[in-house]
Motif scaffolding. Structure first.
Motif, PDB file in Angstrom:
ATOM      1  N   ARG A   1     -85.436  23.448   1.674  1.00 22.80           N
ATOM      2  CA  ARG A   1     -85.874  25.365   2.437  1.00 22.80           C
ATOM      3  C   ARG A   1     -87.300  24.851   1.351  1.00 22.80           C
ATOM      4  O   ARG A   1     -86.957  24.040  -0.246  1.00 22.80           O
ATOM      5  CB  ARG A   1     -85.084  25.652   1.813  1.00 22.80           C
ATOM      6  CG  ARG A   1     -83.888  26.041   2.731  1.00 22.80           C
ATOM      7  CD  ARG A   1     -82.724  27.206   2.254  1.00 22.80           C
ATOM      8  NE  ARG A   1     -82.404  27.457   1.019  1.00 22.80           N
ATOM      9  CZ  ARG A   1     -81.272  27.654   0.768  1.00 22.80           C
ATOM     10  NH1 ARG A   1     -80.114  27.080   1.355  1.00 22.80           N
ATOM     11  NH2 ARG A   1     -80.808  27.490  -0.446  1.00 22.80           N
TER      12      ARG A   1
ATOM     13  N   GLU B   1     -79.357  20.860   2.722  1.00 21.31           N
ATOM     14  CA  GLU B   1     -80.315  21.568   4.341  1.00 21.31           C
ATOM     15  C   GLU B   1     -81.825  21.719   2.879  1.00 21.31           C
ATOM     16  O   GLU B   1     -81.332  21.662   1.347  1.00 21.31           O
ATOM     17  CB  GLU B   1     -80.234  23.172   4.250  1.00 21.31           C
ATOM     18  CG  GLU B   1     -80.995  23.421   5.020  1.00 21.31           C
ATOM     19  CD  GLU B   1     -81.266  25.110   5.174  1.00 21.31           C
ATOM     20  OE1 GLU B   1     -81.430  25.875   5.903  1.00 21.31           O
ATOM     21  OE2 GLU B   1     -79.996  25.257   4.641  1.00 21.31           O
TER      22      GLU B   1
ATOM     23  N   THR C   1     -84.320  21.578   7.407  1.00 22.52           N
ATOM     24  CA  THR C   1     -84.268  20.561   8.645  1.00 22.52           C
ATOM     25  C   THR C   1     -82.550  20.334   7.045  1.00 22.52           C
ATOM     26  O   THR C   1     -82.978  20.738   6.007  1.00 22.52           O
ATOM     27  CB  THR C   1     -85.153  19.074   8.488  1.00 22.52           C
ATOM     28  OG1 THR C   1     -85.290  19.475   7.086  1.00 22.52           O
ATOM     29  CG2 THR C   1     -86.161  19.452   8.769  1.00 22.52           C
ATOM     30  N   THR C   2     -82.134  18.883   7.673  1.00 24.30           N
ATOM     31  CA  THR C   2     -80.903  18.698   6.452  1.00 24.30           C
ATOM     32  C   THR C   2     -80.916  17.212   6.831  1.00 24.30           C
ATOM     33  O   THR C   2     -81.536  16.661   7.926  1.00 24.30           O
ATOM     34  CB  THR C   2     -79.448  18.757   6.781  1.00 24.30           C
ATOM     35  OG1 THR C   2     -79.021  18.204   8.385  1.00 24.30           O
ATOM     36  CG2 THR C   2     -78.994  20.697   7.591  1.00 24.30           C
TER      37      THR C   2
ATOM     38  N   PRO D   1     -80.027  24.511  -2.665  1.00 27.02           N
ATOM     39  CA  PRO D   1     -79.444  24.134  -1.865  1.00 27.02           C
ATOM     40  C   PRO D   1     -78.601  23.114  -1.668  1.00 27.02           C
ATOM     41  O   PRO D   1     -77.224  22.883  -1.558  1.00 27.02           O
ATOM     42  CB  PRO D   1     -80.153  23.409  -0.584  1.00 27.02           C
ATOM     43  CG  PRO D   1     -81.936  24.289  -0.904  1.00 27.02           C
ATOM     44  CD  PRO D   1     -81.779  24.801  -2.040  1.00 27.02           C
TER      45      PRO D   1
END
Length: 405
Positions: free
Chosen positions: A199, A197, A177-178, A139
């Protein structure tokens, strides 16, 4: 009123835990007389149960509960009592971890986590935190973060000077979530902010391939629980492919588990001492390699200024035994050992407990390890996520050295 009652309770709990950490007795006990307080003060012995300390805490507590205007975050007050004790040691490597921070630290060595896919290092003099590696396909790479970016804010909170492990815990979070990451980047006049993000990040700490001339190449990005087996498997695979020489890349490897580094060195070194530590009492703990396996082919170790701690143990042993050539730039210079002590309530403290020494008895803290062949990385590729093999002048120098041998 309820907040003030909780605040008083927080102070009491804080005093109690602080006393237990110091090896003292419960606050309010009459066992410590004024004479013993003075004797401990003269000797420099830590004495957080002295009547003066207790009286001062009570005085501050009274002022806060009588005059402080705003609501009180009792958890924060309690945490900062403990944090303050550790900060008072004036040791940038010491830290107090809340339950959440300690759990995050444990998660970071188990092979996978929900994060953004970067590795970071911290300048312990300035407190500045820099991204040293961005994982391919992560990400972070997708968002546009680059190696060399200086992290300024995480989730709108400034992190310069914060303990690196705590910053890592801020970056991690629930999958999907970011989190906003603000960085300073060379050539940019203002901070850049990226929404990244979180991950699942599968940590592959070891990568390997066979280069031209049957030269094996193994990159080790950190020393974690999973690293030893990954490294041994890579070494076996390269040997099965017919490698005639080997490059081990520890650039931007900030360290990790000393036990993992020593297990890997046991496969490379002849029988003998790998590293030893000494604590404040002069007690010596030695880690040794056995006679079962050792590497007897030409070897080059790539290092740079972000090669630290366990990486320097690795480099120091290779250099002292003379079984390989160090190529790159001076290493970081962290020659001290920290140990994490879990506390009964799920929190923990990290303390510097010993110095480590290379097999020849060198402590490199604040100095680092000089390469045998100094080569600065070409600035044109320094901020690339993946440096092409043909543009990596440090790697090319390593291959040149091994080809000549």
């Amino acid at each position: 009123m309820e907040n003030k009652k909780q605040f008083i309770k927080g102070f009491a709990v804080g005093i109690l835990v602080t006393v237990l950490l110091a090896g003292g007795i419960f606050a309010g006990s009459n066992a410590l007389t004024k004479a013993s307080d003075e004797k401990k003060a003269e000797s420099g012995e830590l004495n957080l149960t002295s009547s003066q300390v207790e009286d001062k805490i009570t005085e501050i507590e009274t002022l806060v509960q009588n005059y402080y205007l705003n609501d009180i975050d009792t958890d924060q007050v309690e945490n900062y009592l403990y944090k303050g004790m550790i900060v008072g040691l004036d040791d940038p490597y010491a830290a107090y971890y809340t339950k959440e921070e300690y759990q995050s630290l444990m998660d970071s060595t188990n092979g996978s986590y929900y994060g953004i896919g970067v590795e970071m290092s911290q300048n312990m003099t300035t407190g500045i935190i820099t991204i040293t590696r961005v994982f391919e396909g992560s990400p972070a790479e997708e968002a546009g973060l680059l190696p060399g970016d200086v992290i300024y804010r995480v989730d709108d909170e400034e992190v310069t000077g914060e303990d690196l492990t705590k910053v890592v815990s801020k970056v991690k979070g629930a999958e999907g979530t970011t989190i906003p990451i603000s960085v300073a980047r060379e050539g940019e006049s203002d901070y850049l902010t990226f929404d990244v993000e979180r991950r699942m990040i599968e940590i592959s700490t070891v990568a390997h391939k066979l280069l031209d001339g049957n030269i094996g190449y193994i990159s080790v990005t950190s020393f974690d629980d999973v690293t030893v087996n990954q490294f041994l498997a890579a070494l076996d695979d390269l040997e099965n492919q017919g490698e005639t020489a080997l490059i081990i890349d520890l650039r931007n490897n900030g360290g990790g588990l000393v036990s993992s580094a020593c297990s890997m060195l046991d496969r490379l070194l002849p029988e003998g001492l790998i590293v030893y530590t000494e604590d404040k009492y002069g007690n010596r703990d030695e880690m040794k390699s056995d006679v079962e396996n050792y590497f007897d082919k030409p070897l080059v170790l790539l290092v740079n200024g972000n090669s630290a701690s366990a990486s320097e143990i690795f480099a120091g042993a290779i250099k002292d035994y003379g079984i390989g050539t160090l190529v790159g730039t001076q290493t970081f210079g962290k020659g001290i050992v920290q140990k994490i002590y879990p506390l009964s309530d799920g929190t923990a403290v990290k303390l510097t407990v010993s110095k480590y020494y290379t097999p020849n008895g060198n402590n490199i803290h604040g100095i680092g390890i000089a390469p045998d062949v100094e080569v600065e990385l070409d600035p044109a590729v320094a901020n690339e996520v993946v440096i092409p093999e043909e543009k990596d002048n440090q790697l090319q120098k390593a291959m040149e050295i091994l080809t000549e041998k």
